[in-house]
Design a protein around this motif. Structure first.
Motif, PDB file in Angstrom:
ATOM      1  N   THR A   1       0.774  -1.266  -0.049  1.00  0.00           N
ATOM      2  CA  THR A   1       0.032  -0.056  -0.043  1.00  0.00           C
ATOM      3  C   THR A   1       0.874   1.313  -0.053  1.00  0.00           C
ATOM      4  OG1 THR A   1      -1.813  -1.179   1.069  1.00  0.00           O
ATOM      5  CG2 THR A   1      -1.795   1.047   1.263  1.00  0.00           C
ATOM      6  N   LEU A   2       1.889   1.270   1.021  1.00  0.00           N
ATOM      7  CA  LEU A   2       2.775   2.576   0.995  1.00  0.00           C
ATOM      8  C   LEU A   2       3.473   2.550  -0.326  1.00  0.00           C
ATOM      9  CD1 LEU A   2       4.500   2.155   4.331  1.00  0.00           C
ATOM     10  CD2 LEU A   2       2.869   3.523   3.730  1.00  0.00           C
ATOM     11  N   VAL A   3       3.868   1.761  -1.170  1.00  0.00           N
ATOM     12  CA  VAL A   3       4.468   1.760  -2.423  1.00  0.00           C
ATOM     13  C   VAL A   3       3.613   2.213  -3.436  1.00  0.00           C
ATOM     14  CG1 VAL A   3       5.508   0.345  -4.403  1.00  0.00           C
ATOM     15  CG2 VAL A   3       6.082  -0.001  -1.848  1.00  0.00           C
ATOM     16  N   ASP A   4       2.427   1.648  -3.381  1.00  0.00           N
ATOM     17  CA  ASP A   4       1.418   2.272  -4.622  1.00  0.00           C
ATOM     18  C   ASP A   4       0.883   3.803  -4.276  1.00  0.00           C
ATOM     19  OD1 ASP A   4       1.587  -0.353  -5.721  1.00  0.00           O
ATOM     20  OD2 ASP A   4       0.069  -1.078  -5.075  1.00  0.00           O
ATOM     21  N   LEU A   5       0.556   3.754  -2.954  1.00  0.00           N
ATOM     22  CA  LEU A   5       0.039   5.050  -2.647  1.00  0.00           C
ATOM     23  C   LEU A   5       1.434   6.211  -2.984  1.00  0.00           C
ATOM     24  CD1 LEU A   5      -2.049   7.044  -1.923  1.00  0.00           C
ATOM     25  CD2 LEU A   5      -1.426   6.654   0.291  1.00  0.00           C
ATOM     26  N   GLY A   6       2.572   5.858  -2.420  1.00  0.00           N
ATOM     27  CA  GLY A   6       3.616   6.889  -2.882  1.00  0.00           C
ATOM     28  C   GLY A   6       3.833   6.974  -4.364  1.00  0.00           C
ATOM     29  N   TRP A   7       3.952   6.069  -4.897  1.00  0.00           N
ATOM     30  CA  TRP A   7       4.190   6.147  -6.460  1.00  0.00           C
ATOM     31  C   TRP A   7       2.800   6.995  -7.293  1.00  0.00           C
ATOM     32  CZ3 TRP A   7       7.302   6.642 -10.118  1.00  0.00           C
ATOM     33  CH2 TRP A   7       6.811   6.576 -11.508  1.00  0.00           C
ATOM     34  N   ALA A   8       1.550   6.754  -6.547  1.00  0.00           N
ATOM     35  CA  ALA A   8       0.369   7.763  -7.227  1.00  0.00           C
ATOM     36  C   ALA A   8       0.835   9.289  -6.805  1.00  0.00           C
ATOM     37  CB  ALA A   8      -0.704   7.152  -6.656  1.00  0.00           C
ATOM     38  N   LEU A   9       1.012   9.494  -5.597  1.00  0.00           N
ATOM     39  CA  LEU A   9       1.336  10.885  -5.033  1.00  0.00           C
ATOM     40  C   LEU A   9       2.395  11.412  -5.865  1.00  0.00           C
ATOM     41  CD1 LEU A   9       0.953  10.395  -1.174  1.00  0.00           C
ATOM     42  CD2 LEU A   9      -0.576  11.389  -2.841  1.00  0.00           C
ATOM     43  N   PHE A  10       3.648  10.850  -6.085  1.00  0.00           N
ATOM     44  CA  PHE A  10       4.496  11.231  -6.834  1.00  0.00           C
ATOM     45  C   PHE A  10       4.445  11.347  -8.243  1.00  0.00           C
ATOM     46  CE2 PHE A  10       8.676  11.579  -8.707  1.00  0.00           C
ATOM     47  CZ  PHE A  10       9.539  12.445  -7.936  1.00  0.00           C
ATOM     48  N   HIS A  11       3.850  10.489  -8.944  1.00  0.00           N
ATOM     49  CA  HIS A  11       3.608  10.589 -10.302  1.00  0.00           C
ATOM     50  C   HIS A  11       2.607  11.658 -10.642  1.00  0.00           C
ATOM     51  CE1 HIS A  11       2.331   9.148 -14.147  1.00  0.00           C
ATOM     52  NE2 HIS A  11       3.666   9.001 -14.399  1.00  0.00           N
ATOM     53  N   ASN A  12       1.517  11.831  -9.819  1.00  0.00           N
ATOM     54  CA  ASN A  12       0.624  12.798 -10.238  1.00  0.00           C
ATOM     55  C   ASN A  12       0.928  14.065  -9.423  1.00  0.00           C
ATOM     56  OD1 ASN A  12      -1.112  11.197 -12.026  1.00  0.00           O
ATOM     57  ND2 ASN A  12      -1.341  10.134  -9.951  1.00  0.00           N
ATOM     58  N   ARG A  13       2.065  14.139  -9.011  1.00  0.00           N
ATOM     59  CA  ARG A  13       2.483  15.556  -8.432  1.00  0.00           C
ATOM     60  C   ARG A  13       1.598  16.085  -7.309  1.00  0.00           C
ATOM     61  NH1 ARG A  13       5.421  19.066 -12.981  1.00  0.00           N
ATOM     62  NH2 ARG A  13       6.918  17.469 -13.551  1.00  0.00           N
ATOM     63  N   VAL A  14       1.174  15.252  -6.502  1.00  0.00           N
ATOM     64  CA  VAL A  14       0.086  15.692  -5.514  1.00  0.00           C
ATOM     65  C   VAL A  14       1.035  16.074  -4.062  1.00  0.00           C
ATOM     66  CG1 VAL A  14      -1.606  14.991  -3.727  1.00  0.00           C
ATOM     67  CG2 VAL A  14      -1.549  14.407  -6.200  1.00  0.00           C
ATOM     68  N   ASP A  15       2.022  14.949  -3.782  1.00  0.00           N
ATOM     69  CA  ASP A  15       2.838  15.516  -2.715  1.00  0.00           C
ATOM     70  C   ASP A  15       4.087  14.506  -2.774  1.00  0.00           C
ATOM     71  OD1 ASP A  15       3.905  15.912   0.002  1.00  0.00           O
ATOM     72  OD2 ASP A  15       2.286  14.793   1.062  1.00  0.00           O
ATOM     73  N   CYS A  16       5.221  14.900  -3.345  1.00  0.00           N
ATOM     74  CA  CYS A  16       6.453  14.371  -3.860  1.00  0.00           C
ATOM     75  C   CYS A  16       7.132  13.973  -2.658  1.00  0.00           C
ATOM     76  CB  CYS A  16       7.314  15.009  -4.850  1.00  0.00           C
ATOM     77  SG  CYS A  16       6.181  15.434  -6.474  1.00  0.00           S
ATOM     78  N   ASP A  17       7.230  14.824  -1.636  1.00  0.00           N
ATOM     79  CA  ASP A  17       8.096  14.754  -0.485  1.00  0.00           C
ATOM     80  C   ASP A  17       7.404  13.643   0.381  1.00  0.00           C
ATOM     81  OD1 ASP A  17      10.122  16.449  -1.161  1.00  0.00           O
ATOM     82  OD2 ASP A  17       8.940  18.281  -0.581  1.00  0.00           O
TER      83      ASP A  17
END
Length: 168
Positions: A1-17
């Motif tokens: 879950t952390l991996v998939d959510l992290g990728w989604a947040l980064f790829h869509n430029r929602v919360d990169c940090d």
């Protein structure tokens, strides 16, 4: 879950940090999970942190040697070496990625840049032709069309793509 959510947040430029922190947590919570290393490698390569990204991709391949998506990891390795100006290695990893799956559009786009900078224009033209057959509307990287946050890396990729004659 952390991996998939992290990728989604980064790829869509929602919360990169926040995405980067999620991947760090994923690796800490399961240090044998290859996908966590591979995804963290992508976040790092997009931020221009080449050697750390390469180490993550190599670890991902060690933990998941039969991963059916290894072609994406190979593309990440190519981009890491490209950004570190190790163009011959970058082109070699691009070749491996294309051999593993010749229809991966980001892999073909990376191959164009890697081959140009490695001085392999004929291979760059072949990758460009394959890319434009699959994605005829593909254009040079725009700032809003890529998760690559490193301005230097985007500029190097654009310059190489221009040398190959990619459409604007």
């Amino acid at each position: 879950t952390l991996v998939d959510l992290g990728w989604a947040l980064f790829h869509n430029r929602v919360d990169c940090d926040g995405a980067i922190e999620m991947l760090e947590r994923a690796v800490r919570s399961n240090p044998s999970y290859g996908q966590a290393y591979g995804t963290r490698g992508w976040l790092r390569v997009c931020d221009g942190v080449s050697d750390a990204a390469i180490a993550d991709f190599e670890q991902a391949m060690r933990f998941s040697p039969r991963d059916p998506f290894t072609f994406a990891t190979m593309t990440g390795l190519a981009l890491g070496h490209f950004n570190a100006s190790r163009y011959a290695e970058a082109a070699d990893w691009s070749d491996k990625s294309i051999q593993a799956f010749p229809y991966f559009v980001p892999g073909l786009a990376a191959a164009v840049a890697c081959h140009v900078e490695a001085g392999r224009m004929e291979d760059a033209q072949k990758a460009k032709a394959q890319l434009l057959r699959i994605a005829p509307n593909w254009r040079l990287l725009r700032d809003d069309s890529t998760p690559i946050r490193s301005t230097d890396m985007r500029a190097k990729m654009r310059a190489a793509a221009r040398k190959a004659g990619m459409p604007e």
